[in-house]
Write an enzyme that holds these catalytic residues in place. Structure first.
Site, short mmCIF file in Angstrom:
data_model
loop_
_atom_site.label_atom_id
_atom_site.label_comp_id
_atom_site.label_asym_id
_atom_site.label_seq_id
_atom_site.Cartn_x
_atom_site.Cartn_y
_atom_site.Cartn_z
N HIS A 181 0.82 -1.20 0.00
CA HIS A 181 0.00 0.00 0.00
C HIS A 181 0.86 1.26 0.00
CE1 HIS A 181 0.25 -1.81 4.07
NE2 HIS A 181 0.65 -0.60 4.44
N CYS A 191 0.64 -0.06 13.13
CA CYS A 191 1.75 -0.24 12.21
C CYS A 191 2.12 1.13 11.64
CB CYS A 191 1.40 -1.22 11.09
SG CYS A 191 0.17 -0.63 9.92
#
Length: 637
Positions: free
Chosen positions: A67, A181
């Site tokens: 991503h 994260c």
């Protein structure tokens, strides 16, 4: 918004066959371009690759979710690939990837799409769902499978929300968790889902706080913390920790929350976790502990280097400006030896810049040692590390001494903490403001003064004597050794010994020695700057950003610009720099280059004899060191 609102059929490939991870990402980005959601494919690609450098997005079980979130994305979107034969993606479980979803997220405050992306991440934890996707025959069938699963997930969520608070059975264990994260798009929510499933399977109550790109969601309350039996923090970024003081805590990477959730829940049930104390770091998980010592040493070192870097860069550029101002304002050939020794402070304007830059440089080594110690022992280690670093800076041990001082200070304070834990509580409260500073500074001062500094000073004296006896033996060998010494410790005893020998040679009228010394000090920063441009995968993002400034410092004869890089990877950086510096010094002597000024870098090239060949020697040494760095340094993961 539904998942299929972000995924178009032209952005789906069901028979992809990339040969490696890089090609898989290229193909997925090409599919994303077809969606029309990105305006700058190169900028988006750079962001996707940067995310991979932080850690693989191959989450295991044959799935990868790369991503990127940046301004190059105009609208949130997805692209998808089924890879029947699989591709090596450096996944967490080492297995090849068969199903890949690429996420494009715009850099906006409107984060409604993140809820949708988190839902997709959770759905991918379902083996039947992923199996159905891999077996889809057409893009339309692929989209239909996602739509059905999306609808079922919404229904399940509604049922679960209505049932909250209706269960009366006492849970086996009450667990709170926090997942996070660096990007906060996929792994945060997958870890949350995995922990929730594992906890429910064991009959435990669990509430998971997710800290993603859209901010903190499902935040745990003070009452819930008080009632909890154990806390699990699965995070690769900083999260607020002091609220958990006094509770049993397991701290681990977010990837462990995804792949090792069962083990984490089992530990929580068994009470296999240390009690977290305010201001202290929680104990790493058993899974991390197997290979964590070396990683911890590296993290302590990088904490010191990252805090030191602004002082090196800011102070170094100011000193370079001082040299430039003096080179434009005075005639170098007409200066006496004493005036040349003060180069950089001859004109008033240069003196101001040199003074400010010198003050910044004076903080460099204490900052390095202080923040290494703080990383090890938290705030009580800071003052002790500062003092150890200052002793190294004012003595003869230089930056190598500061490295030793930082680690010594940290572990001395940890030892003091263990000793003072046995004191009565009334006295223990005085430890942070009285006992740690007093005993810590006393011990580090004694160790540095009587154990670290004396042998380094003796080595320095012996080195000078050896050099004085070697001057008439071989100029080329002498130039090679002196220039190589400039790169050994970059401001420490070896560097100072070579520099002092060079300046003493100027007074004796031997200008060739100073030329070799200066070129040896210019090579390390220049080589590192070149290497950060040629071998980007061998340096961290912070190193790549600060690397080019080393061209300025290297060309201004400020070897200290290379210190942060040498400190973070000394076994590879220092030998590489020594070889290049030694080569440049040997060539300088062979070409008959001379220098009358003891400082200045390229700003004193007008008074260098055979300046063109001197430049050739500098380029040769720089390229040699840069190539060695590219070969010896490991890729950054």
């Amino acid at each position: 918004m539904r998942i299929t609102d972000l995924l178009k059929k032209e952005s789906i490939c069901l028979q992809a066959a990339p040969v490696d991870k890089n090609e898989a990402l290229q193909q997925a980005i090409a599919l994303m371009e077809k969606s029309g959601n990105i305006k700058d494919a190169d900028a988006y690609k750079k962001q996707v690759l940067a995310r991979e450098e932080e850690g693989t997005t191959g989450i295991g079980e044959g799935i990868a979710i790369p991503h990127g979130k940046c301004d190059a994305v105009t609208l949130p979107g997805l692209s998808a690939m089924v890879i029947p034969k699989g591709v090596d993606f450096a996944s967490l479980d080492g297995e090849p990837v068969n199903l890949l979803f690429l996420i494009a997220a715009p850099n906006t405050k409107d984060n409604v799409h993140l809820d949708v992306l988190s839902k997709l991440s959770v759905l991918l934890m379902d083996e039947k769902f992923t199996s159905d996707l891999k077996n889809a025959k057409t893009p339309e069938e692929f989209l239909r499978i996602i739509d059905i699963a999306d609808e079922e997930a919404d229904t399940a969520d509604a049922v679960e929300e209505n049932s909250l608070g209706k269960e009366t059975a006492e849970p086996l264990c009450r667990i709170l968790a926090v997942t996070a994260c660096p990007t906060g798009i996929a792994h945060t929510y997958m870890a949350a889902e995995s922990l929730e499933k594992a906890a429910r399977a064991k009959g435990c109550f669990i509430k998971v706080e997710t800290r993603g790109s859209a901010g903190a969601k499902n935040v745990v309350t003070a009452k819930e913390i008080e009632e909890a039996d154990c806390i699990i923090v699965a995070a690769d970024t900083k999260v607020p920790m002091d609220r958990f003081a006094g509770k049993k805590m397991i701290e681990c990477q977010v990837s462990d929350g995804i792949g090792k959730a069962d083990k984490l829940i089992e530990r929580a049930i068994n009470g296999d976790a240390p009690v977290y104390k305010e201001g202290q770091k929680a104990e790493v998980s058993a899974e991390q502990g197997k290979d964590s010592f070396g990683h911890q040493i590296y993290m302590h070192l990088m904490n010191g280097v990252s805090h030191m870097l602004p002082f090196v860069v800011g102070g170094g550029i100011l000193i370079a400006i001082a040299f430039l101002l003096d080179s434009m304002g005075v005639d170098m050939a007409s200066l006496s030896p004493d005036e040349r020794a003060n180069f950089g402070t001859i004109t008033p304007a240069a003196a101001v810049f040199k003074g400010i830059g010198g003050v910044a440089f004076g903080f460099m080594l204490p900052i390095l040692a202080g923040y290494i110690a703080m990383s090890i022992a938290d705030r009580p280690g800071l003052a002790v590390g500062f003092v150890g670093g200052a002793i190294a800076a004012n003595g003869k041990s230089g930056f190598l001494g500061a490295l030793v001082a930082g680690f010594l200070a940290g572990y001395v304070v940890l030892l003091l903490k263990k000793l003072f834990d046995r004191l009565p509580k009334a006295i223990e409260k005085l430890s942070p403001v009285l006992l740690y500073p007093f005993f810590g500074i006393l011990f580090i001062g004694l160790i540095m003064t009587f154990i670290i500094e004396p042998p380094v000073g003796a080595l320095n004296t012996a080195l000078n004597s050896a050099l004085l006896g070697m001057g008439s033996t071989s100029k080329v060998v002498l130039g090679m050794i002196l220039a190589g010494m400039m790169a050994i410790d970059m401001g420490g005893p070896f560097n100072k010994a070579a520099y002092v020998f060079g300046t003493a040679s100027i007074i004796e009228g031997n200008y060739a020695v100073m030329a070799a010394v200066m070129i040896g000090g210019m090579v390390p920063p220049c080589a590192i700057a070149l290497a950060t441009l040629l071998f980007k995968n061998k340096f961290t993002k912070e190193e790549r950003e600060s690397g080019p400034t080393n061209f300025i410092m290297g060309l201004a004869f400020i070897t200290e610009g290379a210190i942060p890089f040498a400190a973070s990877d000394p076994l590879r950086v220092i030998p590489s720099c020594i070889v290049g510096s030694a080569l440049a010094g040997a060539l300088s002597m062979a070409f008959g280059c001379t220098l009358m000024a003891p400082h200045g870098g390229i700003f004193v090239f007008p008074v260098v004899e055979h300046a063109l060949m001197y430049l050739v020697a500098l380029v040769a040494g720089t390229v040699a060191s840069a190539l060695l760095l590219g070969v010896l340094k490991k890729k950054v993961s």
